[in-house]
Scaffold this motif. Structure first.
Motif, PDB file in Angstrom:
ATOM      1  N   THR A  89      35.220  21.451  10.787  1.00 23.68           N
ATOM      2  CA  THR A  89      36.299  20.888  10.314  1.00 23.68           C
ATOM      3  C   THR A  89      36.729  20.039  11.577  1.00 23.68           C
ATOM      4  O   THR A  89      37.434  18.951  11.220  1.00 23.68           O
ATOM      5  CB  THR A  89      37.525  22.093  10.595  1.00 23.68           C
ATOM      6  OG1 THR A  89      37.279  23.040   9.573  1.00 23.68           O
ATOM      7  CG2 THR A  89      39.064  21.652  10.378  1.00 23.68           C
ATOM      8  N   LEU A  90      36.505  20.330  12.765  1.00 25.92           N
ATOM      9  CA  LEU A  90      36.768  19.525  13.940  1.00 25.92           C
ATOM     10  C   LEU A  90      35.916  17.910  13.953  1.00 25.92           C
ATOM     11  O   LEU A  90      36.454  16.856  13.882  1.00 25.92           O
ATOM     12  CB  LEU A  90      36.361  20.263  15.145  1.00 25.92           C
ATOM     13  CG  LEU A  90      37.226  21.275  15.464  1.00 25.92           C
ATOM     14  CD1 LEU A  90      36.733  21.959  16.955  1.00 25.92           C
ATOM     15  CD2 LEU A  90      38.682  20.738  15.802  1.00 25.92           C
ATOM     16  N   VAL A  91      34.736  18.111  13.303  1.00 24.35           N
ATOM     17  CA  VAL A  91      33.892  16.696  13.152  1.00 24.35           C
ATOM     18  C   VAL A  91      34.683  16.046  11.904  1.00 24.35           C
ATOM     19  O   VAL A  91      34.763  14.718  12.069  1.00 24.35           O
ATOM     20  CB  VAL A  91      32.699  17.104  12.791  1.00 24.35           C
ATOM     21  CG1 VAL A  91      31.773  15.816  12.232  1.00 24.35           C
ATOM     22  CG2 VAL A  91      31.641  17.684  14.217  1.00 24.35           C
ATOM     23  N   MET A  92      35.044  16.488  11.069  1.00 28.06           N
ATOM     24  CA  MET A  92      35.488  15.627   9.771  1.00 28.06           C
ATOM     25  C   MET A  92      36.974  15.136  10.412  1.00 28.06           C
ATOM     26  O   MET A  92      37.352  13.870   9.747  1.00 28.06           O
ATOM     27  CB  MET A  92      35.648  16.564   8.580  1.00 28.06           C
ATOM     28  CG  MET A  92      34.206  16.841   7.902  1.00 28.06           C
ATOM     29  SD  MET A  92      34.063  17.426   6.155  1.00 28.06           S
ATOM     30  CE  MET A  92      34.405  19.289   6.822  1.00 28.06           C
ATOM     31  N   VAL A  93      37.623  15.945  10.990  1.00 31.26           N
ATOM     32  CA  VAL A  93      39.050  15.407  11.152  1.00 31.26           C
ATOM     33  C   VAL A  93      38.669  14.311  12.235  1.00 31.26           C
ATOM     34  O   VAL A  93      39.449  13.439  12.297  1.00 31.26           O
ATOM     35  CB  VAL A  93      40.027  16.758  11.971  1.00 31.26           C
ATOM     36  CG1 VAL A  93      41.041  16.026  12.496  1.00 31.26           C
ATOM     37  CG2 VAL A  93      40.243  17.587  10.912  1.00 31.26           C
ATOM     38  N   ALA A  94      37.685  14.502  13.266  1.00 30.00           N
ATOM     39  CA  ALA A  94      37.533  13.118  13.924  1.00 30.00           C
ATOM     40  C   ALA A  94      37.135  12.226  13.288  1.00 30.00           C
ATOM     41  O   ALA A  94      37.539  10.998  13.919  1.00 30.00           O
ATOM     42  CB  ALA A  94      36.341  13.636  15.187  1.00 30.00           C
TER      43      ALA A  94
END
Length: 296
Positions: A89-94
């Motif tokens: 989730t954090l990678v895709m939001v980044a």
């Protein structure tokens, strides 16, 4: 026609009193409307607080170190966690932020400063406002047709789908923040011999930065909780992500998958993942509120 004596003062009985009288009609009306407003606000808050209390009660009991660091369990397996979904989730939001923020800021500079009254600016502004109500699943279908069919499911495709959803919020928030910069400040900068680029980078962007960051935080919070576009783009994986061009887990898809399973362990993990996702969104919203308190 008789002349009006402007020097005459009204009688004492004719003067309007500023003293508040509790049984006066306007005081009673004000109290009634205030009470109705509080009542409607409390009624509107009941679903929100009910969900939060339920999440804390159900998800808090299963939220521990193992849940935050382990991989999802297989059927009939006990324990496990959703660490890969948090990272995904954090990678895709980044990725979505890296795509949407630069494009959104450049578009906002054009709309607010460079040529705000041109037909292109009007059309772009209309498209951005229309995209704010764009169904999120259509962003996933659009990215599926453009990227997934050619390159397969991946974290990059998920980030692009989320960027499509974040972009209009970033553009409109940044444009409005730049419009709030006092005209006197830009005029003074031009008067001192600054070029247009210097005015934008040295005056407009730093002054409008709190509003711009608020819009970015709200866009990131909204993207973190999206699930429909990720079903068509990132899919899901039970393992940690090793590269960006492979199916990637996310919290929203893990909640969707685990909540439909007939195993108590997976359902408990779905509750815990829901609580983590709400906390992530809550943190971004609080940051947006704190940043937005800074006034121009």
């Amino acid at each position: 026609m008789s002349d009006i004596d402007l020097t005459s003062r009204p009688q004492e009985s004719q003067r309007l009193s500023l003293e508040r009288r509790p049984f006066e009609l306007r005081a009673l009306t004000s109290g009634l409307l205030t009470g109705m407003t509080w009542g409607i606000a409390i009624l509107g808050s009941i679903p929100l607080f009910s969900v939060i209390i339920m999440l804390v009660a159900e998800g808090g009991a299963r939220l521990d170190i193992e849940a935050l660091t382990a991989l999802p369990p297989a059927g009939f397996e006990m324990g496990g966690g959703f660490a890969n979904a948090i990272i995904g989730t954090l990678v895709m939001v980044a990725i979505a932020a890296a795509i949407s923020i630069p494009i959104g800021l450049l578009a906002a500079i054009y709309l607010a400063i460079l040529d705000p009254h041109s037909p292109l600016a009007g059309t772009s502004r209309f498209v951005a406002k229309t995209l704010t109500g764009f169904p999120s699943i259509l962003a996933g279908v659009f990215t599926y047709a453009v990227l997934v069919i050619n390159f397969g499911y991946s974290a990059v495709a998920g980030g692009v789908a989320l960027a499509v959803l974040m972009l209009p919020t970033v553009v409109l928030a940044a444009e409005e923040s730049m419009k709030q910069v006092p005209q006197k400040m830009t005029d003074a900068a031009y008067g001192m011999g600054c070029t247009r680029s210097q005015v934008i980078w040295k005056v407009v962007l730093p002054t409008g930065l709190p509003g711009i960051l608020t819009g970015i935080m709200l866009a990131v919070a909204g993207a973190a909780g999206e699930s429909a576009p990720l079903l068509f783009t990132a899919l899901f994986s039970n393992y940690f992500m090793s590269e960006l061009m492979e199916p990637t887990a996310s919290l929203s898809i893990l909640i969707y998958n685990f909540s439909a399973m007939p195993f108590d362990n997976q359902i408990e993990l779905a509750w815990a993942a829901s609580l983590v996702l709400v906390l992530i969104v809550l943190v971004f919203n609080i940051l947006a509120r704190l940043i937005g308190q800074s006034k121009v």
